[in-house]
Design an enzyme around this catalytic site. Structure first.
Site, mmCIF file in Angstrom:
data_model
loop_
_atom_site.group_PDB
_atom_site.id
_atom_site.type_symbol
_atom_site.label_atom_id
_atom_site.label_comp_id
_atom_site.label_asym_id
_atom_site.label_seq_id
_atom_site.Cartn_x
_atom_site.Cartn_y
_atom_site.Cartn_z
ATOM 1 C CE LYS A 107 -4.165 -2.206 1.297
ATOM 2 N NZ LYS A 107 -3.664 -3.552 1.558
HETATM 3 C C1 LIG Z 1 -4.300 -4.642 1.095
HETATM 4 C C2 LIG Z 1 -3.490 -5.846 0.953
HETATM 5 C C3 LIG Z 1 -3.847 -6.856 0.045
HETATM 6 C C4 LIG Z 1 -5.110 -6.789 -0.775
HETATM 7 O O1 LIG Z 1 -5.048 -5.766 -1.742
HETATM 8 P P1 LIG Z 1 -6.389 -5.274 -2.436
HETATM 9 O O2 LIG Z 1 -6.010 -4.132 -3.262
HETATM 10 O O3 LIG Z 1 -7.313 -4.914 -1.329
HETATM 11 O O4 LIG Z 1 -6.892 -6.430 -3.222
HETATM 12 C C5 LIG Z 1 -3.021 -7.945 -0.067
HETATM 13 N N1 LIG Z 1 -1.910 -8.079 0.692
HETATM 14 C C6 LIG Z 1 -1.540 -7.133 1.564
HETATM 15 C C7 LIG Z 1 -0.317 -7.348 2.379
HETATM 16 C C8 LIG Z 1 -2.300 -5.982 1.712
HETATM 17 O O5 LIG Z 1 -1.922 -5.039 2.583
#
Ligand SMILES: *Cc1c(COP(=O)(O)O)cnc(C)c1O
Length: 489
Positions: A107
């Site tokens: 993120k």
């Molecule tokens: C948020 C997240 C996901 C999922 O991503 P999306 O965009 O919600 O599908 C997968 N792995 C980690 C470590 C995350 O922080």
């Protein structure tokens, strides 16, 4: 130029308005009415930042190009590797490591730049109110957003996380967050409760006018914001270009991408990259035991009526994948009414279905699979023993589903698995998968994992675990609005 349109009506806005608003006033999400195109061959010798600039200028055309360039440089200089998102390859497995930013999860790629995009958008729109970022988090968004917005002038940020739904490290990362403009709140409920609470606040017109008279305007750092989605498109292009360089594929040949998925944001960025001209064959959607999406890909029915399961990949413990709404819009031929009705029946009945023609279109682009808790553990161990490589729990879900895909589909197209978190973010689960059960907790196991598995330790992690909490606010899910009122008084 194309506009950003709401998935639920004909409402149209400019790029900066779409970023600033986060969500459309009709409850829909903003999508580009047309996909900008990029010729992959034109990127052949480009750096991460150069490719990023190409993608961002094509979507956010009302921003000054030089401003965008500065935002990109500031955002990605915080990553601990000049490649930003390196690929590690073992035999036919290619892991795109998206977790080298300040908070150790993918993120960071979007949330390192979102504060610049948001304050830039406010400048373009001549907004002088203070921007209040409201964010529901399953763990990783919250910390990445806090880090991104901490002490950014003209903004405040409030993060809601499910009290019992995040790892010990994730919680600590948030409750120790510094900054004069940050608030962290634990919700008695799960992630969907937190997300629904935030959505309700956005959709409450009276409450929004009340805030306006107080000098605030709400915005979102959740992956429903196009300012989150677009920066994620970049690493699909970057990893493709690097794969050409490393001889994994020839320029122009198709690539598969396997994406561990929760809110459908990361994988949707891959779909956008494909629409822009990136040679993608299949997008492989990997779920954990909360396998709503897997069931959708099997049946054409999206049905969230099921128990919510707490797994060791908590960032994917989600039953309502918000960004799926955008996919529905695109594959339905921009049918606002269809999207609106589907989303209404998701609220009233907890489910909706798509016509078979639409389902066929989706099946051409996507494959859905899922991974159980035991399979997650076994996969982490298997890859460690084979290659000495340590995956986190989310990446392990991706790996397992990719393995199933190759077996079922007999498709040997080169593939990239998106690795979404550092193993240290979920230390206990990762450690126990490899070395067996331990009485030690997450904090204590960090050093053990580093020693035994020989993987480098992120700089300040141990220090963070020792530092004092500065946030301890709790809130019932019904009381989020009142709490917010209080915080902003
Ligand atoms: C948020 C997240 C996901 C999922 O991503 P999306 O965009 O919600 O599908 C997968 N792995 C980690 C470590 C995350 O922080």
């Amino acid at each position: 130029m194309f506009k950003y349109v709401s998935t639920r009506s004909g409402l149209q806005v400019s790029p900066s308005e779409a970023i600033l608003k986060g969500i459309a006033s009709d409850g829909g999400l903003f999508v580009p009415s047309e996909f900008p195109k990029i010729d992959i061959r034109s990127l052949e010798n480009s750096t991460y930042n150069e490719i990023c600039l190409k993608v961002l200028t094509s979507y956010f055309y009302d921003f000054d190009e030089n401003d965008l360039k500065n935002y990109i440089e500031s955002a990605y200089s915080k990553f601990n590797t000049p490649e930003v998102t390196p690929v590690k390859s073992f035999e036919n497995l290619n892991f795109l490591e998206l977790y080298h930013g300040p908070t150790l999860a993918f993120k960071d790629v979007a949330l390192s730049i979102l504060p610049y995009l948001l304050t830039g958008a406010a400048k373009i729109q001549k907004i002088t109110d203070e921007i209040v970022i409201l964010t529901a988090t399953s763990g990783d968004t919250g910390k990445a957003a806090l880090e991104g917005f901490s002490d950014v002038k003209g903004t405040r940020i409030v993060v809601f996380f499910p009290n019992n739904g995040v790892s010990q490290i994730q919680r600590k990362q948030m409750t120790t967050q510094k900054g004069d403009n940050v608030h962290v709140v634990a919700i008695e409920g799960n992630f969907d409760d937190a997300q629904n609470g935030v959505k309700n606040i956005f959709n409450d017109k009276n409450f929004n006018s009340e805030l306006e008279t107080m000098g605030y305007v709400l915005s979102s750092a959740n992956s429903i914001n196009v300012g989150r989605l677009v920066p994620q498109i970049v690493y699909y292009f970057v990893s493709y270009i690097n794969s050409v360089k490393n001889g994994i594929i020839k320029m122009g040949d198709p690539m598969n991408y396997t994406v561990p998925t929760g809110n459908f944001g990361n994988i949707l960025a891959g779909y956008y990259a494909k629409q822009m001209g990136l040679p993608v064959n299949k997008l492989i959607c990997a779920s954990n035991e909360n396998n709503v999406l897997y069931d959708f890909f099997s049946t054409g029915v999206y049905d969230k009526n099921r128990p919510f399961i707490k797994t060791t990949s908590p960032s994917m413990d989600i039953l309502i994948s918000s960004n799926f709404e955008r996919l529905l819009y695109h594959v339905s031929g921009s049918d606002n009414d269809f999207v609106k009705n589907s989303m209404e029946s998701l609220i009233s009945d907890g489910k909706y279905s798509v016509p078979s023609k639409m389902k066929e279109n989706i099946d051409k682009e996507f494959y859905g699979g899922f991974c159980s808790e035991t399979e997650t553990e076994n996969s982490i161990k298997e890859i460690y023993e084979k290659f000495g490589y340590v995956m986190d729990t989310h990446t392990a879900v991706g790996y397992k589903v990719y393995k199933d895909y190759v077996e079922n589909a007999k498709d040997n197209t080169p593939n990239i698995i998106l690795s979404t978190a550092s193993p240290y973010k979920f230390t206990k689960s990762v450690y126990e998968s490899i070395f067996g059960e331990s009485d030690l907790d997450d904090y204590e196991l960090i050093a053990e994992l580093s020693k035994k598995a020989g993987i480098p330790l992120p700089n300040d992690l141990i220090e963070m675990c020792k530092s004092k909490d500065v946030h301890d606010t709790f809130c019932e899910k019904e009381d989020m609005k009142d709490l917010l009122r209080g915080l902003l008084k």
